[in-house]
Design a protein around this motif. Sequence first.
Motif: not given
Length: 290
Positions: A68-88
Amino acid sequence: MNILVTGANGQLGSEIKSLVNDFSDLKFFFKGSSDLDICNFLQLEKFVVENKIKVIINCAAYTAVDKAEGENVIAQKVNEEGVLNLVKVSKTVNAKLIHISTDYVFNGEAFIPYKETDDVSPIGVYGKTKRLGELAVLNSEIDGIVIRTSWLYSPYGNNFVKTMLRLGEDRDELGVIFDQVGTPTYARDLALTCLTVLSKSKGQKISGKGKLYHFSNEGVASWYDFAKAIMVMANVNCNVKPIETKDYPTPAKRPHFSVLNKTKIKTDFEIEIPYWKDSLGECIFKLKKK
């Protein structure tokens, strides 16, 4: 009640799958990332609406702490954006949401078990992106809860127990870190807790008493203690030696102390939590039978 389990091929999803026969009044839909991408809102919404989903248990996450230290964009996509979609989507269909988070939201500088009310201060990309996912649920108006856990293992997937068993069979000696302290958690115990929360909340809000909970097995251990217990229980003849964190550098910094206080979840849902060594013995017994 129709329940969607995302990240279904991981440790927690696999353990939930193994328990479904004990909850015959619930209908489960198990979906891995290749079947259902939580980062694709239209795909997610279509599935949830068509299958009349009333509960989502989100086991999907980017969990490769060092990568994740080198793949922060992918980590954020799954761990934040994915959760925002689930909330929505949960808001759209009025579904309940159980979201799994981590002890890595803390910096590890405490000396008594962390409560849900303690300040967070993640020290790596993984912890920071998981915290953003937490906030997506905690700041929403949906009926959802976040359950933080730690040091997850099971007979499924990749985890510390299976790694130690593999290395222990191949080597005479292993060095394992002794100055990081937390609690090993059997994924089956967490899976049972998720289903118990739902079972005890029928007709009521799962977030009725609070949106944030901690769950791990009972007790405290270092990684060294954990490894020693694994070798003894599995009858593996490998000498485990204690080493310091500085002797085993990793791309991501780990919290030195991440013991979680479980009083709230035990009280609110009348849950009894097993001691970590008892659950470890159960897991190793299953692994040895394979």
